[in-house]
Design a protein around this motif. Structure first.
Motif, PDB file in Angstrom:
ATOM      1  N   VAL A   1       4.596  -2.088  -7.232  1.00 39.27           N
ATOM      2  CA  VAL A   1       3.157  -2.347  -7.062  1.00 39.27           C
ATOM      3  C   VAL A   1       2.763  -3.613  -7.817  1.00 39.27           C
ATOM      4  O   VAL A   1       2.009  -4.453  -7.313  1.00 39.27           O
ATOM      5  CB  VAL A   1       2.325  -1.149  -7.553  1.00 39.27           C
ATOM      6  CG1 VAL A   1       0.837  -1.507  -7.615  1.00 39.27           C
ATOM      7  CG2 VAL A   1       2.524   0.050  -6.633  1.00 39.27           C
ATOM      8  N   PHE A   2       3.270  -3.751  -9.032  1.00 42.93           N
ATOM      9  CA  PHE A   2       2.997  -4.928  -9.860  1.00 42.93           C
ATOM     10  C   PHE A   2       3.389  -6.208  -9.122  1.00 42.93           C
ATOM     11  O   PHE A   2       2.587  -7.143  -8.983  1.00 42.93           O
ATOM     12  CB  PHE A   2       3.760  -4.812 -11.180  1.00 42.93           C
ATOM     13  CG  PHE A   2       3.726  -6.050 -12.028  1.00 42.93           C
ATOM     14  CD1 PHE A   2       2.660  -6.298 -12.873  1.00 42.93           C
ATOM     15  CD2 PHE A   2       4.769  -6.962 -11.981  1.00 42.93           C
ATOM     16  CE1 PHE A   2       2.629  -7.445 -13.666  1.00 42.93           C
ATOM     17  CE2 PHE A   2       4.753  -8.111 -12.762  1.00 42.93           C
ATOM     18  CZ  PHE A   2       3.679  -8.352 -13.608  1.00 42.93           C
ATOM     19  N   PHE A   3       4.622  -6.244  -8.628  1.00 39.61           N
ATOM     20  CA  PHE A   3       5.094  -7.449  -7.937  1.00 39.61           C
ATOM     21  C   PHE A   3       4.421  -7.613  -6.577  1.00 39.61           C
ATOM     22  O   PHE A   3       4.129  -8.744  -6.153  1.00 39.61           O
ATOM     23  CB  PHE A   3       6.615  -7.403  -7.785  1.00 39.61           C
ATOM     24  CG  PHE A   3       7.361  -7.747  -9.039  1.00 39.61           C
ATOM     25  CD1 PHE A   3       7.392  -9.055  -9.501  1.00 39.61           C
ATOM     26  CD2 PHE A   3       8.005  -6.774  -9.778  1.00 39.61           C
ATOM     27  CE1 PHE A   3       8.063  -9.387 -10.669  1.00 39.61           C
ATOM     28  CE2 PHE A   3       8.674  -7.086 -10.946  1.00 39.61           C
ATOM     29  CZ  PHE A   3       8.706  -8.395 -11.401  1.00 39.61           C
ATOM     30  N   GLY A   4       4.149  -6.503  -5.889  1.00 38.62           N
ATOM     31  CA  GLY A   4       3.486  -6.595  -4.589  1.00 38.62           C
ATOM     32  C   GLY A   4       2.101  -7.204  -4.697  1.00 38.62           C
ATOM     33  O   GLY A   4       1.749  -8.122  -3.939  1.00 38.62           O
TER      34      GLY A   4
ATOM     35  N   TYR B   1       8.342   2.484  -8.765  1.00 42.48           N
ATOM     36  CA  TYR B   1       7.176   2.281  -7.909  1.00 42.48           C
ATOM     37  C   TYR B   1       6.061   1.465  -8.581  1.00 42.48           C
ATOM     38  O   TYR B   1       5.507   0.554  -7.956  1.00 42.48           O
ATOM     39  CB  TYR B   1       6.661   3.628  -7.409  1.00 42.48           C
ATOM     40  CG  TYR B   1       7.677   4.335  -6.548  1.00 42.48           C
ATOM     41  CD1 TYR B   1       8.048   3.825  -5.308  1.00 42.48           C
ATOM     42  CD2 TYR B   1       8.321   5.483  -6.995  1.00 42.48           C
ATOM     43  CE1 TYR B   1       9.002   4.453  -4.532  1.00 42.48           C
ATOM     44  CE2 TYR B   1       9.274   6.120  -6.220  1.00 42.48           C
ATOM     45  CZ  TYR B   1       9.610   5.599  -4.985  1.00 42.48           C
ATOM     46  OH  TYR B   1      10.567   6.210  -4.213  1.00 42.48           O
ATOM     47  N   PRO B   2       5.701   1.740  -9.842  1.00 39.32           N
ATOM     48  CA  PRO B   2       4.718   0.861 -10.495  1.00 39.32           C
ATOM     49  C   PRO B   2       5.191  -0.592 -10.583  1.00 39.32           C
ATOM     50  O   PRO B   2       4.391  -1.521 -10.449  1.00 39.32           O
ATOM     51  CB  PRO B   2       4.569   1.479 -11.894  1.00 39.32           C
ATOM     52  CG  PRO B   2       4.905   2.907 -11.707  1.00 39.32           C
ATOM     53  CD  PRO B   2       5.995   2.932 -10.674  1.00 39.32           C
TER      54      PRO B   2
ATOM     55  N   PHE C   1       0.830  -1.204   0.000  1.00 41.53           N
ATOM     56  CA  PHE C   1       0.000   0.000   0.000  1.00 41.53           C
ATOM     57  C   PHE C   1       0.864   1.253   0.000  1.00 41.53           C
ATOM     58  O   PHE C   1       0.528   2.252  -0.652  1.00 41.53           O
ATOM     59  CB  PHE C   1      -0.928   0.005   1.205  1.00 41.53           C
ATOM     60  CG  PHE C   1      -1.894   1.165   1.201  1.00 41.53           C
ATOM     61  CD1 PHE C   1      -3.091   1.084   0.517  1.00 41.53           C
ATOM     62  CD2 PHE C   1      -1.589   2.330   1.871  1.00 41.53           C
ATOM     63  CE1 PHE C   1      -3.964   2.156   0.504  1.00 41.53           C
ATOM     64  CE2 PHE C   1      -2.444   3.411   1.868  1.00 41.53           C
ATOM     65  CZ  PHE C   1      -3.643   3.318   1.180  1.00 41.53           C
ATOM     66  N   TYR C   2       1.973   1.210   0.724  1.00 46.38           N
ATOM     67  CA  TYR C   2       2.898   2.348   0.759  1.00 46.38           C
ATOM     68  C   TYR C   2       3.435   2.648  -0.642  1.00 46.38           C
ATOM     69  O   TYR C   2       3.443   3.801  -1.089  1.00 46.38           O
ATOM     70  CB  TYR C   2       4.046   2.029   1.716  1.00 46.38           C
ATOM     71  CG  TYR C   2       5.144   3.065   1.726  1.00 46.38           C
ATOM     72  CD1 TYR C   2       4.961   4.298   2.341  1.00 46.38           C
ATOM     73  CD2 TYR C   2       6.369   2.798   1.119  1.00 46.38           C
ATOM     74  CE1 TYR C   2       5.975   5.249   2.353  1.00 46.38           C
ATOM     75  CE2 TYR C   2       7.383   3.740   1.125  1.00 46.38           C
ATOM     76  CZ  TYR C   2       7.184   4.960   1.749  1.00 46.38           C
ATOM     77  OH  TYR C   2       8.186   5.893   1.752  1.00 46.38           O
ATOM     78  N   PHE C   3       3.869   1.606  -1.347  1.00 53.83           N
ATOM     79  CA  PHE C   3       4.374   1.804  -2.702  1.00 53.83           C
ATOM     80  C   PHE C   3       3.254   2.239  -3.652  1.00 53.83           C
ATOM     81  O   PHE C   3       3.495   3.006  -4.593  1.00 53.83           O
ATOM     82  CB  PHE C   3       5.036   0.526  -3.225  1.00 53.83           C
ATOM     83  CG  PHE C   3       6.364   0.237  -2.581  1.00 53.83           C
ATOM     84  CD1 PHE C   3       7.337   1.213  -2.491  1.00 53.83           C
ATOM     85  CD2 PHE C   3       6.643  -1.020  -2.070  1.00 53.83           C
ATOM     86  CE1 PHE C   3       8.567   0.965  -1.903  1.00 53.83           C
ATOM     87  CE2 PHE C   3       7.864  -1.291  -1.474  1.00 53.83           C
ATOM     88  CZ  PHE C   3       8.831  -0.297  -1.392  1.00 53.83           C
ATOM     89  N   THR C   4       2.043   1.742  -3.401  1.00 54.37           N
ATOM     90  CA  THR C   4       0.903   2.155  -4.214  1.00 54.37           C
ATOM     91  C   THR C   4       0.653   3.650  -4.062  1.00 54.37           C
ATOM     92  O   THR C   4       0.366   4.354  -5.039  1.00 54.37           O
ATOM     93  CB  THR C   4      -0.361   1.379  -3.813  1.00 54.37           C
ATOM     94  OG1 THR C   4      -0.132  -0.031  -3.992  1.00 54.37           O
ATOM     95  CG2 THR C   4      -1.560   1.781  -4.660  1.00 54.37           C
ATOM     96  N   THR C   5       0.762   4.146  -2.820  1.00 56.44           N
ATOM     97  CA  THR C   5       0.576   5.576  -2.570  1.00 56.44           C
ATOM     98  C   THR C   5       1.643   6.403  -3.282  1.00 56.44           C
ATOM     99  O   THR C   5       1.344   7.415  -3.921  1.00 56.44           O
ATOM    100  CB  THR C   5       0.632   5.855  -1.056  1.00 56.44           C
ATOM    101  OG1 THR C   5      -0.349   5.060  -0.387  1.00 56.44           O
ATOM    102  CG2 THR C   5       0.369   7.322  -0.768  1.00 56.44           C
TER     103      THR C   5
END
Length: 287
Positions: free
Chosen positions: A152-155, A148-149, A76-80
């Protein structure tokens, strides 16, 4: 099918709430920490045997639950960060295209078969997610913040894959509620550490609207995880089919919610993407 429908519903609701958070200027970290606490309390209230919490360290999925809780809040942090730097379109595409990770693992770990039509359907699904998420202004092509994207992709892919792996090999049907409850508790602990660290480095006021936002988010967030694990446990489809249907449906529902309730405009590319999504849903379900 019921669990699939409920998982789609409750996994769509947080996207709606995030839009409202932005509208009312709600602090995301504070709301997120409160949300995880509420999600834990909701799960605790629904536990048939609350004494089972005492022996959680003996559960085979205990370490997996801790790791998943950490991944939840880190992702969520990386998504933000990705949303702030690259825009919501990039984040949506990155998170939903991650479906290829659990699909690929399903073939290697669970000996699932993918016929040529399903492979084509998954390819169409990825295109559908791309075009449905694409805004009129297009996706930023700046390479400055690609990190960051990608995270998010891997997360998102790791979360889906981990849930499937734990459900397949470790979580018993009667333990799904306990697993969901504990995962949110561990996410809450990590969030508290992050919030304390942030408060040390900068002055942050705890506001009532942030707490209210977290409470409202926590209830659907708990059921989003709970019904997703129940959906996987039902084994109505192979994981490749299931994750494809699940992710496409969330994108379509989120798109229509945005149009109906937030007056978002829909472009010709979005319409084309929805059409592709419906085609992919048909192919992956009936072939």
């Amino acid at each position: 099918m019921l669990y699939l429908f409920l998982s789609i519903l409750f996994n769509t609701l947080p996207f709606v709430l995030f839009k409202l958070f932005a509208k009312y200027n709600i602090d995301i970290l504070q709301a997120l920490v409160v949300n995880y606490l509420i999600a834990f309390l909701v799960g605790f209230l629904f536990l048939e045997d609350s004494t089972s919490l005492i022996k959680i360290d003996n559960q085979s999925w205990f370490v997996g639950s801790i790791c998943l809780g950490v991944i939840f809040i880190v992702n969520f942090y990386f998504t933000t960060l990705a949303t702030q730097r690259n825009g919501i379109s990039v984040v949506t595409v990155a998170s939903k295209m991650s479906v290829i990770i659990p699909v690929a693992l399903g073939v290697f770990l669970y000996n699932e078969s993918l016929g040529p039509i399903k492979i084509i359907a998954i390819g169409i699904a990825l295109l559908a997610i791309y075009f449905t998420s694409l805004k009129e202004s297009g996706i930023s092509r700046s390479t400055n913040y690609l990190l960051y994207p990608i995270l998010v992709f891997f997360g998102a892919g790791i979360i889906d894959s981990s849930l499937k792996y734990l459900q397949t090999f470790y979580i018993k049907a009667e333990e799904i509620q306990l697993f969901s409850t504990l995962t949110f508790l561990f996410a809450f602990f990590v969030g508290m550490v992050a919030m304390v660290y942030k408060s040390i480095n900068e002055t942050t006021a705890i506001r009532g609207k942030n707490i209210i936002g977290g409470i409202i988010l926590g209830i659907p967030n708990y059921f989003a995880l709970y019904f997703m694990v129940k959906m996987l446990d039902a084994k109505a489809f192979q994981s490749a089919t299931l994750f494809t249907i699940h992710n496409i449906a969330i994108v379509i529902v989120s798109t229509f919610v945005g149009i109906l309730f937030f007056k978002e405009t829909i472009s010709k590319r979005n319409v084309f993407g929805i059409g592709l999504a419906l085609l992919a849903l048909f192919l992956v379900t009936y072939y």
